[in-house]
Design a protein around this motif. Structure first.
Motif, PDB file in Angstrom:
ATOM      1  N   PRO A 162      13.836 -30.540 -27.403  1.00 18.70           N
ATOM      2  CA  PRO A 162      13.528 -31.631 -28.331  1.00 18.70           C
ATOM      3  C   PRO A 162      12.234 -31.411 -29.113  1.00 18.70           C
ATOM      4  CG  PRO A 162      12.959 -32.274 -26.094  1.00 18.70           C
ATOM      5  CD  PRO A 162      13.600 -30.922 -25.997  1.00 18.70           C
ATOM      6  N   ALA A 183       7.536 -34.570 -27.234  1.00 19.83           N
ATOM      7  CA  ALA A 183       8.975 -34.817 -27.373  1.00 19.83           C
ATOM      8  C   ALA A 183       9.675 -34.977 -26.028  1.00 19.83           C
ATOM      9  CB  ALA A 183       9.617 -33.690 -28.172  1.00 19.83           C
ATOM     10  N   GLY A 184       8.928 -35.327 -25.001  1.00 17.12           N
ATOM     11  CA  GLY A 184       9.547 -35.684 -23.745  1.00 17.12           C
ATOM     12  C   GLY A 184       9.680 -34.573 -22.722  1.00 17.12           C
ATOM     13  N   LYS A 186      12.412 -32.469 -20.497  1.00 17.88           N
ATOM     14  CA  LYS A 186      13.796 -32.017 -20.685  1.00 17.88           C
ATOM     15  C   LYS A 186      14.256 -31.199 -19.486  1.00 17.88           C
ATOM     16  CE  LYS A 186      17.411 -30.625 -23.309  1.00 17.88           C
ATOM     17  NZ  LYS A 186      18.425 -31.526 -23.835  1.00 17.88           N
ATOM     18  N   GLU A 192      20.670 -33.947 -21.438  1.00 16.00           N
ATOM     19  CA  GLU A 192      19.837 -35.042 -20.973  1.00 16.00           C
ATOM     20  C   GLU A 192      18.350 -34.779 -21.229  1.00 16.00           C
ATOM     21  OE1 GLU A 192      19.242 -37.099 -16.545  1.00 16.00           O
ATOM     22  OE2 GLU A 192      20.434 -35.297 -16.795  1.00 16.00           O
ATOM     23  N   THR A 193      17.667 -35.774 -21.782  1.00 18.49           N
ATOM     24  CA  THR A 193      16.205 -35.766 -21.821  1.00 18.49           C
ATOM     25  C   THR A 193      15.743 -36.730 -20.746  1.00 18.49           C
ATOM     26  OG1 THR A 193      16.113 -35.238 -24.176  1.00 18.49           O
ATOM     27  CG2 THR A 193      14.154 -36.223 -23.222  1.00 18.49           C
ATOM     28  N   LYS A 195      12.819 -37.911 -19.812  1.00 19.69           N
ATOM     29  CA  LYS A 195      11.901 -38.970 -20.241  1.00 19.69           C
ATOM     30  C   LYS A 195      11.513 -38.684 -21.688  1.00 19.69           C
ATOM     31  CE  LYS A 195       8.061 -41.757 -18.560  1.00 19.69           C
ATOM     32  NZ  LYS A 195       7.404 -42.035 -19.859  1.00 19.69           N
ATOM     33  N   ALA A 196      12.175 -39.374 -22.600  1.00 16.73           N
ATOM     34  CA  ALA A 196      12.066 -39.039 -24.018  1.00 16.73           C
ATOM     35  C   ALA A 196      10.690 -39.326 -24.599  1.00 16.73           C
ATOM     36  CB  ALA A 196      13.137 -39.800 -24.813  1.00 16.73           C
ATOM     37  N   ASP A 197       9.971 -40.289 -24.028  1.00 16.12           N
ATOM     38  CA  ASP A 197       8.697 -40.704 -24.620  1.00 16.12           C
ATOM     39  C   ASP A 197       7.487 -40.038 -23.978  1.00 16.12           C
ATOM     40  OD1 ASP A 197       8.964 -41.962 -22.203  1.00 16.12           O
ATOM     41  OD2 ASP A 197       8.237 -43.919 -22.888  1.00 16.12           O
TER      42      ASP A 197
END
Length: 266
Positions: A162, A183-184, A186, A192-193, A195-197
């Protein structure tokens, strides 16, 4: 010995036998053993007081600095004479009797005092990890896979990450965990990410079983208990919310920040 680490700004934590070692941004190195803190600096032989990374090879504690590497063995600081080991080094990893060193555009491998070199495009290495015989290098320009004499890049353009600024790596039973600065977090090879934040600080990622600890830039510690994420910050007792190092250790979690070190029960 002294009553605390050399500085509040901790960038790496490593367990080595009975000792916990802490690398500092610009105040050298600290060792915590049997309840006593001991400090090391340029005056004790470090090439620089800015220690970027640490690795334990089972016998020596290695440190990376802007003026090359050093190791501590039997309480003595050693600077290797080889000029290749006196260049700016920003990432280390020790495994199976080998030590890997990340420098601008190269990864060096030290094995039984012999050095070999792999050229990589990455100018700014962040962290190194060896998993299943494959070497992974995190950097400002992406994630690099070194295997079988080939160097392969993972990044945004190929849809495999990401973000291109990769700051942290860790193994897991499900695959490689990849932390990015903006960008989190990965799971490599998965859509799947996790934790995106997340804004993951360099190296601030550790795992114990299903538990994950992620040090974030300005928003505290993100903690995964196997089912859900929670957050730990000033209100929960951390000395700061810019979390720069994490380490699961003997049932506790060490949390290094830019403004102090804490040991918490997850």
């Amino acid at each position: 010995g002294v009553g605390g680490p050399a500085d509040g700004h901790v960038v790496k934590l490593v367990r080595a036998g009975d000792a916990l070692w802490a690398a500092h941004f610009d105040r050298g190195l600290s060792r915590y053993e049997h309840g006593v803190w001991t400090r090391y600096s340029v005056a004790d032989g470090l090439p620089s007081d800015w220690v970027a990374d640490l690795a334990w090879d089972g016998r020596r504690l290695w440190g990376a600095t802007e003026k090359g590497v050093f190791w501590v063995e039997e309480d003595k600081v050693v600077r290797p004479a080889d000029p290749r080991l006196r260049r700016a080094t920003s990432a280390l990893f020790a495994s199976d009797g080998k030590v890997l060193l990340g420098q601008a555009r190269k990864v060096l491998t030290w094995e039984q005092s012999a050095l070999s070199e792999t050229v990589v495009p990455e100018e700014h290495p962040q962290r190194l990890l060896v998993s299943g015989g494959v070497t992974w290098l995190a950097g400002l320009d992406g994630l690099w896979k070194l295997s079988g004499g080939k160097v392969e890049r993972y990044g945004v353009i190929d849809g495999r990450l990401p973000g291109d600024w990769v700051t942290a790596l860790n193994d897991s039973p499900r695959g490689l965990l990849v932390g990015t600065y903006d960008a989190g977090l990965k799971l490599l090879g998965s859509s799947e990410t996790l934790k995106a934040d997340a804004w993951v600080n360099p190296g601030a990622l550790d795992r114990k079983g299903e538990l994950l600890a992620v040090g974030e830039n300005g928003t505290g510690l993100a903690y995964w208990d196997g089912a859900a994420w929670s957050r730990m910050g000033l209100a929960e007792g951390l000395p700061g919310e810019d979390v720069s190092a994490v380490l699961f250790d003997e049932g506790k979690l060490w949390v290094g920040t830019r403004t102090g070190l804490a040991r918490v029960t997850p």
